[in-house]
Design an enzyme around this catalytic site. Structure first.
Site, PDB file in Angstrom:
ATOM      1  N   HIS A 155       0.850  -1.188   0.000  1.00  0.00           N
ATOM      2  CA  HIS A 155       0.000   0.000   0.000  1.00  0.00           C
ATOM      3  C   HIS A 155       0.888   1.242   0.000  1.00  0.00           C
ATOM      4  O   HIS A 155       1.988   1.225   0.567  1.00  0.00           O
ATOM      5  CB  HIS A 155      -0.880   0.030   1.250  1.00  0.00           C
TER       6      HIS A 155
ATOM      7  N   GLU B 129       0.758   3.956   1.691  1.00  0.00           N
ATOM      8  CA  GLU B 129       1.110   4.425   3.028  1.00  0.00           C
ATOM      9  C   GLU B 129       2.271   3.627   3.612  1.00  0.00           C
ATOM     10  O   GLU B 129       3.215   4.197   4.158  1.00  0.00           O
ATOM     11  CB  GLU B 129      -0.082   4.312   3.996  1.00  0.00           C
TER      12      GLU B 129
ATOM     13  N   CYS C 204      -2.901  -0.188   7.363  1.00  0.00           N
ATOM     14  CA  CYS C 204      -2.082   1.025   7.312  1.00  0.00           C
ATOM     15  C   CYS C 204      -2.216   1.836   8.596  1.00  0.00           C
ATOM     16  O   CYS C 204      -1.235   2.383   9.097  1.00  0.00           O
ATOM     17  CB  CYS C 204      -2.462   1.857   6.095  1.00  0.00           C
TER      18      CYS C 204
ATOM     19  N   CYS D 255      -6.580   2.183   5.435  1.00  0.00           N
ATOM     20  CA  CYS D 255      -7.263   0.960   5.860  1.00  0.00           C
ATOM     21  C   CYS D 255      -6.757   0.560   7.254  1.00  0.00           C
ATOM     22  O   CYS D 255      -5.809   1.164   7.779  1.00  0.00           O
ATOM     23  CB  CYS D 255      -6.983  -0.152   4.851  1.00  0.00           C
TER      24      CYS D 255
END
Length: 172
Positions: free
Chosen positions: A70, A72, A103, A100
């Site tokens: 991801h 992040e 993260c 999410c």
């Protein structure tokens, strides 16, 4: 002009912060565009410490074939390398879409002070949509959240991506 405590050079401190946040979100949108061009879900992120971008990344889950790629997490990993440690105090994470739960957990563990995001994620968001993960007082760290910065631009990129994805599927 005199500084009366909440004004600076004719604008409020809040307005100055909003402008700064929008500038960094535009950089995060540039990262999201890179993901879009790769066929990745277009999410971009960057970590800023004391006015300096110390890391930036975009989604690479399909490219790397790993669930953890991801934007992040990739930005946080880079920021840790840049900072020389895992504690990212005095930092702000800018991300085009609400983080999410995975993260959000890493954001807490890294001790990031503030998260600024663009579009809400009603299906997986952990900063207010589904969960209030980053401000749960049961954790030993809470994060300041600023939501909806350049929200329309961030949402439009996501919509364009998923429209393109659906169009490709219907062509088959």
């Amino acid at each position: 002009m005199e500084n009366n405590g909440n004004q600076l050079e004719g604008i409020t401190i809040e307005e100055a912060q909003r402008r700064e946040d929008e500038g960094y979100m535009r950089l995060a949108l540039q990262e999201a565009q890179k993901a879009f061009q790769l066929g990745e879900v277009p999410i971009g992120a960057l970590v800023v410490r004391r006015g300096e971008v110390i890391a930036q990344a975009h989604n690479l889950r399909e490219t790397n074939q790993t669930a953890t790629a991801h934007a992040e997490l990739l930005a946080i990993e880079e920021a840790c390398r840049t900072a020389g440690g895992w504690r990212l105090t005095d930092t702000t994470l800018y991300v085009t879409v609400e983080p999410c739960p995975m993260c959000a957990g890493v954001i807490l563990q890294a001790r990031i002070d503030r998260v600024v995001f663009g579009a809400w994620d009603p299906k997986a968001g952990a900063c207010g949509s589904l969960l209030h993960f980053l401000q749960d007082p049961r954790f030993n760290h809470q994060v300041i959240i600023e939501a909806g910065v350049l929200e329309e631009d961030c949402r439009a990129m996501m919509k364009a991506f998923f429209h393109r994805l659906r169009s490709k599927k219907s062509e088959k």
